[in-house]
Write a protein that holds these residues in place. Structure first.
Motif, short mmCIF file in Angstrom:
data_model
loop_
_atom_site.label_atom_id
_atom_site.label_comp_id
_atom_site.label_asym_id
_atom_site.label_seq_id
_atom_site.Cartn_x
_atom_site.Cartn_y
_atom_site.Cartn_z
N GLN A 125 0.85 -1.19 0.00
CA GLN A 125 0.00 0.00 0.00
C GLN A 125 0.89 1.24 0.00
OE1 GLN A 125 -3.50 0.27 -0.05
NE2 GLN A 125 -3.26 -1.85 -0.65
N SER A 126 0.67 2.12 -0.96
CA SER A 126 1.46 3.35 -1.02
C SER A 126 0.66 4.41 -1.75
CB SER A 126 2.79 3.10 -1.76
OG SER A 126 2.54 2.80 -3.12
N TYR A 127 1.08 5.65 -1.62
CA TYR A 127 0.50 6.69 -2.46
C TYR A 127 1.60 7.68 -2.84
CZ TYR A 127 0.19 10.18 1.33
OH TYR A 127 0.48 11.07 2.33
N ARG A 128 1.37 8.36 -3.94
CA ARG A 128 2.37 9.29 -4.47
C ARG A 128 1.83 10.70 -4.44
NH1 ARG A 128 5.39 5.92 -8.95
NH2 ARG A 128 5.22 3.91 -7.95
N LYS A 129 2.72 11.62 -4.14
CA LYS A 129 2.35 13.03 -4.14
C LYS A 129 3.30 13.77 -5.08
CE LYS A 129 2.00 17.01 -1.06
NZ LYS A 129 2.35 17.52 0.27
N VAL A 130 2.73 14.32 -6.16
CA VAL A 130 3.55 15.07 -7.12
C VAL A 130 3.93 16.39 -6.48
CG1 VAL A 130 3.62 16.13 -9.41
CG2 VAL A 130 2.44 13.94 -9.09
N VAL A 131 5.24 16.69 -6.47
CA VAL A 131 5.76 17.88 -5.82
C VAL A 131 6.02 19.00 -6.83
CG1 VAL A 131 7.69 18.79 -4.44
CG2 VAL A 131 6.84 16.48 -4.01
N GLU A 132 6.53 18.61 -8.00
CA GLU A 132 6.92 19.62 -9.00
C GLU A 132 6.98 18.97 -10.38
OE1 GLU A 132 11.00 22.02 -9.95
OE2 GLU A 132 10.52 21.76 -7.84
N THR A 133 6.55 19.69 -11.40
CA THR A 133 6.68 19.21 -12.78
C THR A 133 7.04 20.39 -13.67
OG1 THR A 133 4.38 19.67 -13.39
CG2 THR A 133 4.82 17.50 -12.45
N GLY A 134 7.49 20.08 -14.87
CA GLY A 134 7.78 21.17 -15.81
C GLY A 134 8.74 20.75 -16.90
N LEU A 135 9.37 21.75 -17.49
CA LEU A 135 10.34 21.54 -18.56
C LEU A 135 11.64 22.23 -18.16
CD1 LEU A 135 8.01 22.47 -21.56
CD2 LEU A 135 8.82 20.16 -21.04
N LYS A 136 12.76 21.57 -18.47
CA LYS A 136 14.05 22.19 -18.19
C LYS A 136 14.94 22.06 -19.42
CE LYS A 136 14.45 22.02 -13.24
NZ LYS A 136 15.21 21.72 -12.07
N GLY A 137 15.77 23.06 -19.65
CA GLY A 137 16.81 22.92 -20.66
C GLY A 137 17.82 21.90 -20.17
N GLU A 138 18.49 21.23 -21.10
CA GLU A 138 19.41 20.17 -20.71
C GLU A 138 20.47 20.65 -19.73
OE1 GLU A 138 21.32 16.39 -23.05
OE2 GLU A 138 20.68 18.14 -24.16
N GLU A 139 20.93 21.89 -19.94
CA GLU A 139 21.97 22.44 -19.06
C GLU A 139 21.42 22.81 -17.69
OE1 GLU A 139 19.72 25.63 -20.80
OE2 GLU A 139 20.68 23.89 -21.73
N GLU A 140 20.08 22.83 -17.55
CA GLU A 140 19.46 23.16 -16.26
C GLU A 140 19.17 21.92 -15.43
OE1 GLU A 140 16.53 26.85 -17.04
OE2 GLU A 140 16.08 25.12 -18.30
N ALA A 141 19.39 20.75 -15.98
CA ALA A 141 19.06 19.50 -15.27
C ALA A 141 19.89 19.38 -13.99
CB ALA A 141 19.29 18.30 -16.17
N VAL A 142 19.18 19.13 -12.89
CA VAL A 142 19.85 18.97 -11.60
C VAL A 142 19.30 17.72 -10.91
CG1 VAL A 142 20.38 21.42 -11.21
CG2 VAL A 142 18.14 20.51 -10.51
N ASP A 143 20.04 17.24 -9.90
CA ASP A 143 19.57 16.09 -9.13
C ASP A 143 18.70 16.59 -7.97
OD1 ASP A 143 21.31 17.02 -7.16
OD2 ASP A 143 22.79 15.44 -7.46
N LEU A 144 18.40 15.71 -7.03
CA LEU A 144 17.53 16.10 -5.91
C LEU A 144 18.22 17.02 -4.91
CD1 LEU A 144 15.71 12.69 -5.48
CD2 LEU A 144 14.56 14.88 -5.84
N PHE A 145 19.55 17.17 -5.04
CA PHE A 145 20.29 18.10 -4.19
C PHE A 145 20.61 19.39 -4.94
CE2 PHE A 145 21.74 13.88 -2.46
CZ PHE A 145 20.96 13.95 -1.31
N GLN A 146 19.95 19.58 -6.09
CA GLN A 146 20.15 20.78 -6.93
C GLN A 146 21.56 20.87 -7.50
OE1 GLN A 146 17.38 22.65 -7.73
NE2 GLN A 146 16.46 20.98 -6.59
N LYS A 147 22.24 19.71 -7.61
CA LYS A 147 23.56 19.70 -8.24
C LYS A 147 23.39 19.34 -9.71
CE LYS A 147 26.28 18.70 -4.16
NZ LYS A 147 26.88 17.68 -3.32
N PRO A 148 24.24 19.89 -10.60
CA PRO A 148 24.11 19.61 -12.04
C PRO A 148 24.12 18.11 -12.32
CG PRO A 148 25.72 21.34 -11.66
CD PRO A 148 25.35 20.80 -10.31
N LEU A 149 23.27 17.70 -13.26
CA LEU A 149 23.12 16.29 -13.61
C LEU A 149 23.38 16.11 -15.10
CD1 LEU A 149 22.15 13.45 -12.67
CD2 LEU A 149 19.85 14.15 -13.34
N ASN A 150 24.27 15.19 -15.41
CA ASN A 150 24.59 14.90 -16.80
C ASN A 150 23.61 13.83 -17.31
OD1 ASN A 150 25.84 14.72 -19.27
ND2 ASN A 150 27.43 13.33 -18.56
N LEU A 151 22.56 14.28 -17.99
CA LEU A 151 21.51 13.37 -18.43
C LEU A 151 22.04 12.39 -19.48
CD1 LEU A 151 18.42 15.74 -18.72
CD2 LEU A 151 18.86 14.04 -16.96
#
Length: 200
Positions: A125-151
């Motif tokens: 049993q579980s449920y999900r709560k959406v926190v944030e959605t949207g679009l990002k430029g590739e250079e704006e991609a970050v991880d959950l600690f807001q550090k740059p992420l190489n997709l």
């Protein structure tokens, strides 16, 4: 090419843009299992490839998480289509061992399948709560600690859809998820349909 051909191709392009926006809007707002929706969309199964999985010894001070001293684990993975190795999404998860059922935690530790699939196959049993959605430029991609992420999404794109959500098994979230989706998912499926029609 005639004016009619030009208008037809323009309408087809507009229709594809509309379809892509509509499908990604659904993908980003759903609080159900994203993998189910992706597999339906692709008309094939997807598998998980874990790039990195490790215990977090230090959590940045500005990252708000209630762990009560229990171990936190970071998991970075790709969802890949079974038949053609198409990269569907690039995902980051932080798993809080205090708020995740032990049986699920063990399954995640063995890296055998996706988190959502594990939850489903175990009937948890579980449920999900959406926190944030949207679009990002590739250079704006970050991880959950807001550090740059190489997709690892191969093609270059102007914007990439993403969704951040929490998975709850009790009062506190047990898993924090961040998913970046390959914008070519819809085109990939349409090309499959067109190719199969041509082969008939």
């Amino acid at each position: 090419m005639t004016d009619t051909d030009g208008k037809d191709s323009q309408h087809a392009g507009e229709a594809l843009d509309f379809l892509q926006k509509l499908i990604f809007d659904l993908l980003l707002v759903t609080d159900g299992r994203t993998t189910d929706l992706l597999e339906t969309l692709l008309d094939e199964k997807v598998r998980v490839t874990v790039i990195r999985q490790e215990q977090l010894n230090e959590v940045p001070a500005d990252y708000q998480v209630e762990s009560s001293g229990a171990p936190l684990y970071l998991r970075e993975s790709l969802l890949i289509s079974d038949k053609s190795d198409f990269i569907v999404s690039h995902n980051i998860a932080i798993v809080n061992s205090k708020y995740v059922p032990e049986s699920l935690f063990e399954k995640i530790a063995h890296r055998q399948e996706g988190i959502g699939k594990s939850i489903s196959s175990m009937g948890l049993q579980s449920y999900r709560k959406v926190v944030e959605t949207g679009l990002k430029g590739e250079e704006e991609a970050v991880d959950l600690f807001q550090k740059p992420l190489n997709l690892r999404i191969p093609e270059r794109h102007t914007t990439i859809p993403y969704k951040k959500y929490d998975i709850y098994f009790q009062l506190m979230p047990g898993i924090h998820m961040l998913e970046y989706f390959n914008p070519e998912v819809i085109s990939y499926r349409l090309n499959k349909v067109i190719n199969s029609k041509m082969e008939e």
